[in-house]
Design a protein around this motif. Structure first.
Motif, PDB file in Angstrom:
ATOM      1  N   ARG A 221       0.856  -1.185   0.000  1.00  0.00           N
ATOM      2  CA  ARG A 221       0.000   0.000   0.000  1.00  0.00           C
ATOM      3  C   ARG A 221       0.892   1.235   0.000  1.00  0.00           C
ATOM      4  NH1 ARG A 221      -3.341   2.971   4.683  1.00  0.00           N
ATOM      5  NH2 ARG A 221      -4.715   4.239   3.378  1.00  0.00           N
ATOM      6  N   VAL A 222       0.541   2.197  -0.846  1.00  0.00           N
ATOM      7  CA  VAL A 222       1.238   3.481  -0.905  1.00  0.00           C
ATOM      8  C   VAL A 222       0.197   4.568  -0.671  1.00  0.00           C
ATOM      9  CG1 VAL A 222       2.664   5.032  -2.284  1.00  0.00           C
ATOM     10  CG2 VAL A 222       2.914   2.552  -2.550  1.00  0.00           C
ATOM     11  N   ALA A 223       0.462   5.453   0.272  1.00  0.00           N
ATOM     12  CA  ALA A 223      -0.491   6.509   0.612  1.00  0.00           C
ATOM     13  C   ALA A 223       0.247   7.819   0.828  1.00  0.00           C
ATOM     14  CB  ALA A 223      -1.284   6.138   1.862  1.00  0.00           C
ATOM     15  N   VAL A 224      -0.480   8.918   0.689  1.00  0.00           N
ATOM     16  CA  VAL A 224       0.067  10.255   0.900  1.00  0.00           C
ATOM     17  C   VAL A 224      -0.752  10.936   1.987  1.00  0.00           C
ATOM     18  CG1 VAL A 224       0.476  12.519  -0.123  1.00  0.00           C
ATOM     19  CG2 VAL A 224       0.928  10.451  -1.451  1.00  0.00           C
ATOM     20  N   ARG A 225      -0.076  11.403   3.023  1.00  0.00           N
ATOM     21  CA  ARG A 225      -0.726  12.137   4.106  1.00  0.00           C
ATOM     22  C   ARG A 225      -0.372  13.619   3.941  1.00  0.00           C
ATOM     23  NH1 ARG A 225      -0.180   9.895  10.135  1.00  0.00           N
ATOM     24  NH2 ARG A 225      -1.232   8.178   9.026  1.00  0.00           N
ATOM     25  N   TYR A 226      -1.381  14.495   4.018  1.00  0.00           N
ATOM     26  CA  TYR A 226      -1.127  15.902   3.719  1.00  0.00           C
ATOM     27  C   TYR A 226      -1.958  16.810   4.608  1.00  0.00           C
ATOM     28  CZ  TYR A 226      -5.455  15.617   0.932  1.00  0.00           C
ATOM     29  OH  TYR A 226      -6.754  15.436   0.522  1.00  0.00           O
ATOM     30  N   THR A 227      -1.489  18.065   4.721  1.00  0.00           N
ATOM     31  CA  THR A 227      -2.166  19.075   5.523  1.00  0.00           C
ATOM     32  C   THR A 227      -1.999  20.433   4.865  1.00  0.00           C
ATOM     33  OG1 THR A 227      -2.303  20.127   7.704  1.00  0.00           O
ATOM     34  CG2 THR A 227      -0.127  19.470   6.953  1.00  0.00           C
ATOM     35  N   THR A 228      -2.972  21.298   5.071  1.00  0.00           N
ATOM     36  CA  THR A 228      -2.865  22.685   4.607  1.00  0.00           C
ATOM     37  C   THR A 228      -2.934  23.664   5.774  1.00  0.00           C
ATOM     38  OG1 THR A 228      -5.259  22.751   4.202  1.00  0.00           O
ATOM     39  CG2 THR A 228      -3.834  22.182   2.330  1.00  0.00           C
ATOM     40  N   ASP A 229      -2.881  23.149   7.009  1.00  0.00           N
ATOM     41  CA  ASP A 229      -2.925  24.031   8.180  1.00  0.00           C
ATOM     42  C   ASP A 229      -1.899  23.625   9.229  1.00  0.00           C
ATOM     43  OD1 ASP A 229      -4.011  21.710   9.195  1.00  0.00           O
ATOM     44  OD2 ASP A 229      -6.033  22.513   9.441  1.00  0.00           O
ATOM     45  N   ALA A 230      -0.707  23.229   8.762  1.00  0.00           N
ATOM     46  CA  ALA A 230       0.420  22.908   9.650  1.00  0.00           C
ATOM     47  C   ALA A 230       0.076  21.769  10.606  1.00  0.00           C
ATOM     48  CB  ALA A 230       0.883  24.142  10.409  1.00  0.00           C
ATOM     49  N   TRP A 231      -0.652  20.756  10.123  1.00  0.00           N
ATOM     50  CA  TRP A 231      -0.965  19.520  10.836  1.00  0.00           C
ATOM     51  C   TRP A 231      -1.983  19.702  11.960  1.00  0.00           C
ATOM     52  CZ3 TRP A 231       0.251  15.718   7.900  1.00  0.00           C
ATOM     53  CH2 TRP A 231       1.378  15.800   7.083  1.00  0.00           C
ATOM     54  N   THR A 232      -2.665  20.852  11.979  1.00  0.00           N
ATOM     55  CA  THR A 232      -3.812  20.946  12.885  1.00  0.00           C
ATOM     56  C   THR A 232      -4.854  19.913  12.480  1.00  0.00           C
ATOM     57  OG1 THR A 232      -3.404  23.295  13.248  1.00  0.00           O
ATOM     58  CG2 THR A 232      -5.602  22.477  13.779  1.00  0.00           C
ATOM     59  N   THR A 233      -5.045  19.775  11.181  1.00  0.00           N
ATOM     60  CA  THR A 233      -5.848  18.687  10.621  1.00  0.00           C
ATOM     61  C   THR A 233      -5.071  18.098   9.460  1.00  0.00           C
ATOM     62  OG1 THR A 233      -6.999  20.155   9.072  1.00  0.00           O
ATOM     63  CG2 THR A 233      -8.012  19.820  11.253  1.00  0.00           C
ATOM     64  N   TRP A 234      -5.393  16.859   9.099  1.00  0.00           N
ATOM     65  CA  TRP A 234      -4.735  16.238   7.954  1.00  0.00           C
ATOM     66  C   TRP A 234      -5.660  15.222   7.312  1.00  0.00           C
ATOM     67  CZ3 TRP A 234      -4.226  10.983   8.469  1.00  0.00           C
ATOM     68  CH2 TRP A 234      -4.196  10.463   9.771  1.00  0.00           C
ATOM     69  N   ARG A 235      -5.334  14.904   6.062  1.00  0.00           N
ATOM     70  CA  ARG A 235      -6.077  13.900   5.308  1.00  0.00           C
ATOM     71  C   ARG A 235      -5.081  12.962   4.633  1.00  0.00           C
ATOM     72  NH1 ARG A 235     -10.159  17.281   1.623  1.00  0.00           N
ATOM     73  NH2 ARG A 235      -8.419  18.756   1.637  1.00  0.00           N
ATOM     74  N   GLU A 236      -5.613  11.849   4.140  1.00  0.00           N
ATOM     75  CA  GLU A 236      -4.753  10.859   3.504  1.00  0.00           C
ATOM     76  C   GLU A 236      -5.448  10.334   2.252  1.00  0.00           C
ATOM     77  OE1 GLU A 236      -1.933   8.401   5.972  1.00  0.00           O
ATOM     78  OE2 GLU A 236      -3.323   6.834   5.303  1.00  0.00           O
ATOM     79  N   VAL A 237      -4.664  10.089   1.214  1.00  0.00           N
ATOM     80  CA  VAL A 237      -5.188   9.559  -0.036  1.00  0.00           C
ATOM     81  C   VAL A 237      -4.284   8.419  -0.490  1.00  0.00           C
ATOM     82  CG1 VAL A 237      -3.877  11.195  -1.459  1.00  0.00           C
ATOM     83  CG2 VAL A 237      -5.955  10.165  -2.369  1.00  0.00           C
ATOM     84  N   ASP A 238      -4.887   7.334  -1.011  1.00  0.00           N
ATOM     85  CA  ASP A 238      -4.113   6.198  -1.507  1.00  0.00           C
ATOM     86  C   ASP A 238      -3.584   6.481  -2.906  1.00  0.00           C
ATOM     87  OD1 ASP A 238      -4.294   4.518   0.684  1.00  0.00           O
ATOM     88  OD2 ASP A 238      -6.248   3.729   0.056  1.00  0.00           O
ATOM     89  N   ALA A 239      -2.376   5.994  -3.159  1.00  0.00           N
ATOM     90  CA  ALA A 239      -1.809   6.059  -4.503  1.00  0.00           C
ATOM     91  C   ALA A 239      -2.247   4.830  -5.294  1.00  0.00           C
ATOM     92  CB  ALA A 239      -0.289   6.138  -4.436  1.00  0.00           C
ATOM     93  N   THR A 240      -2.208   4.930  -6.605  1.00  0.00           N
ATOM     94  CA  THR A 240      -2.568   3.809  -7.481  1.00  0.00           C
ATOM     95  C   THR A 240      -1.355   3.403  -8.301  1.00  0.00           C
ATOM     96  OG1 THR A 240      -3.340   5.343  -9.185  1.00  0.00           O
ATOM     97  CG2 THR A 240      -4.975   4.520  -7.620  1.00  0.00           C
ATOM     98  N   TRP A 241      -1.262   2.100  -8.580  1.00  0.00           N
ATOM     99  CA  TRP A 241      -0.116   1.578  -9.325  1.00  0.00           C
ATOM    100  C   TRP A 241      -0.178   2.029 -10.779  1.00  0.00           C
ATOM    101  CZ3 TRP A 241      -0.032  -2.080 -13.386  1.00  0.00           C
ATOM    102  CH2 TRP A 241       1.264  -2.501 -13.756  1.00  0.00           C
TER     103      TRP A 241
END
Length: 660
Positions: A221-241
């Motif tokens: 599994r490959v995923a990307v974790r990201y934030t736009t508010d300096a990690w006050t909140t964050w989201r994650e999205v899976d990558a596809t092959w």
């Protein structure tokens, strides 16, 4: 998460010794490599399948030790430039070191490699290099990957390879394919962000990118974790092959009309019970979104601006910028990220240049704006028209006679005289390159040669060389004058019945005893009558002669230290420090005010008798606006008081009114 069916099918078939889909089986190998069924060998090389005898294990963040008959242990690349013109052409090379288990004396060891995602497959043979111990040998491969050029799009995006060894009737493959030359992944670095970008799509900002992982196991599994508010909140999205060991991801960020400052993200890879991160060594990957504007403008220690002002803006964002426009105050919008304006006619006080960047595309984007404010105080003003003979040739020297006649040193023509009534007279050419000019009260012209040697030429009023001066019209400054000589001559002037030359000895030598700059006065016949050393750190660039007093006073502009030295009677009798950071290249005085052509911010600057700054006019690096000068050099003054700045690039003199 599993890979695509066609890829998985190829891997499973190779591992079990079965067949593969026809699209893979159509690829061929050299005969020497067909001990494994050809389609399986290519499938393993091109798809990164794991043979059945491989048993990789991985702990959380631990390196995996690989066993097997052959494995890649190191690689690298280099290139050799073949030539450059509009672009460069080079040969691309790479090398691979292999560890091969010594199972038989006779071996065939090598790699399959590709520079176009396995559309084309090449074979390279390895050579034995050394015994590694523990039953392994080191084999090496050096490969010429071909010619590439800047004009042809540059080198390959990457080079992938798979390693093999044929021993005792069997062909063995490095179980962890593919390997990469430019952006490799390995046991020690099993996940790598290859590329990422942000864009505006359908009215929103999105983050997209590609990731490469080391093939520890079939399930991953490959995923990307990201934030736009300096990690006050964050989201994650899976990558596809995508293919081979490459994956891609796409993450929505925010509406284009409400952009955050930046997006921060890291990549997570899970396989074989382990977890690894690519977070840029703990700093995380980042992309700027809402632009901040960086401005480039004249920096004059807070002094108000006047003249031709050039203000440029850069929108600091990783989003694509379709275009930039600007306007001055409430004026019309103009295309471009640089505003070039004249303060002539603008009221004293504060003004603003606003820049507008179009993020995304013209059709589907959003505007962001930033502004630069500056104060204006107009004192100096250009006169119209410029003094311009209309030839357009570059000029390197200028002098003005008492009757208003202008003398120019014109590229390719030599000295040319332009009387006030019109017309021109070309003077007799000389062998040296003349840099600066002076004219005496009798109408004789002096030219300062700075190549191939240092000398002064003199012309008669009729334009012929005065062969009674120096040696056939040329006074050699390299000769000894009372034990002194020149290895550099930088400025010349006539005044108080003397010829003045500034320059001197900037290195030790037989004729440069002091090794210091100097000002030297010569009589009408070319004999040295006064020698004055200047401070060792001075760089004399211009002269102004005050005829009052016996022998007069020579004022010397120091182009390095922003000082004016008064020289009289063989000594420096006064020093004026000009306020601010000033690098004079031309000097004149009128009504007690000093005027200098300043090579720092490229301007005409005025100072009072004590060196205090009064006013300036910026040249702007352009000749398209009144008062604009591309390449300013010397400064002259007509008898009526008006000032003239030589525009070397356009072969003209830009005129200014002195301060009242």
């Amino acid at each position: 998460m599993r890979r695509a069916t066609a890829r998985n099918g190829a891997g499973e078939a190779c591992a079990s010794g079965g067949t593969v889909p026809a699209i893979v089986a159509t690829m061929t190998l050299p005969t020497s490599l067909r001990l494994l069924p050809a389609a399986c060998a290519v499938a393993c090389a091109a798809s990164g399948c794991v043979p059945a005898d491989a048993d990789p294990t991985a702990g959380a963040g631990r390196a995996v030790t690989l066993a097997g008959p052959v494995r890649a242990v190191d690689s690298g690349s280099w290139r050799t430039i073949r030539g450059c013109s509009a672009g460069c052409v080079w040969s691309q090379y790479f090398w691979v070191d292999l560890a091969v288990r010594d199972e038989a004396y006779d071996k065939e060891v090598g790699i399959l490699w590709t520079a176009d995602d396995w559309a084309t497959v090449h074979t390279a043979s390895a050579s034995y290099e050394a015994d590694l111990g523990d039953g392994y040998e080191r084999w090496g491969v050096d490969v010429d990957a071909g010619l590439y050029s800047d004009l042809g799009g540059g080198g390959p995006d990457d080079i992938a390879f798979a390693a093999f060894a044929r021993m005792a009737g069997q062909t063995h493959w490095d179980p962890y394919n593919d390997h990469y030359i430019f952006r490799p992944v390995s046991e020690d670095r099993p996940v790598r962000l290859l590329a990422s970008s942000v864009a505006i799509e359908d009215g929103a900002a999105v983050l997209a990118g590609r990731v490469r992982v080391f093939d520890f196991a079939y399930d991953k599994r490959v995923a990307v974790r990201y934030t736009t508010d300096a990690w006050t909140t964050w989201r994650e999205v899976d990558a596809t092959w995508v293919r081979d060991d490459d994956w891609r991801f796409r993450a929505p960020l925010a509406p284009a009309g409400a952009l955050p400052g930046e997006v921060e993200f890291a990549v997570r890879y899970e396989a074989a019970g382990g977890q690894w991160w690519d977070n840029r060594g703990g700093a995380n990957h980042r992309h700027a979104l809402a632009p901040s504007f960086a401005f480039t403008a004249p920096d004059l220690d807070g002094a108000p601006l006047a003249g031709i002002v050039r203000v440029s803006a850069t929108a600091r964002t990783d989003l694509p910028v379709a275009g930039v426009a600007h306007r001055v105050d409430a004026g019309a919008w103009r295309a471009g990220a640089t505003a070039v304006l004249s303060t002539e006619g603008m009221a004293d006080g504060w003004h603003r240049v606003t820049f507008r960047a179009r993020l995304g595309s013209d059709a589907d984007g959003v505007d962001a704006a930033g502004s630069y404010s500056f104060a204006v105080r107009n004192r100096l003003a250009p006169l119209r028209p410029n003094w311009d003979p209309g030839a357009g040739d570059a000029t390197w020297g200028v002098a003005v006679g008492g009757d208003g006649t202008v003398y120019l040193q014109v590229d390719g023509r030599g000295v040319v005289r332009y009387p006030p009534g019109g017309g021109e007279t070309a003077y007799e050419p000389v062998s040296g390159r003349v840099w600066d000019l002076a004219v005496d009260g009798a109408g004789r012209v002096y030219g300062l040669e700075n190549h191939p040697g240092y000398a002064v030429w003199r012309w008669n009023p009729d334009g012929t060389v005065d062969r009674g001066f120096g040696d056939g019209g040329r006074l050699d400054l390299g000769a000894e004058f009372a034990g002194h000589g020149f290895d550099s001559a930088l400025a010349i002037a006539w005044g108080a019945g003397r010829l003045w030359v500034a320059g001197g000895c900037f290195r030790y030598g037989s004729r440069c005893e002091a090794g210091r700059p100097s000002v030297n006065a010569f009589d009408d016949g070319g004999a040295l009558v006064a020698f004055t050393e200047l401070p060792a750190d001075a760089w004399p660039q211009a002269l102004w002669i005050d005829g009052a007093g016996p022998g007069g006073t020579a004022w010397v502009a120091d182009g390095a230290g922003g000082r004016l030295f008064a020289v009289r009677g063989g000594a420096v009798v006064a020093t004026v420090d000009l306020e601010g950071e000033v690098h004079p290249r031309g000097l004149a005085r009128a009504a007690g005010t000093w005027y200098v052509v300043d090579d720092g911010p490229s301007r005409l600057a005025a100072f009072d008798a004590g060196g205090r700054f009064i006013a300036h006019w910026l040249f702007g690096g352009t000749g398209d606006l009144p008062g604009g000068v591309d390449l300013p050099r010397h400064l002259v003054r007509w008898t009526g008081g008006e000032l003239g700045v030589l525009d070397v690039e356009h072969g003209r003199v830009v005129r200014f009114a002195p301060l009242p």
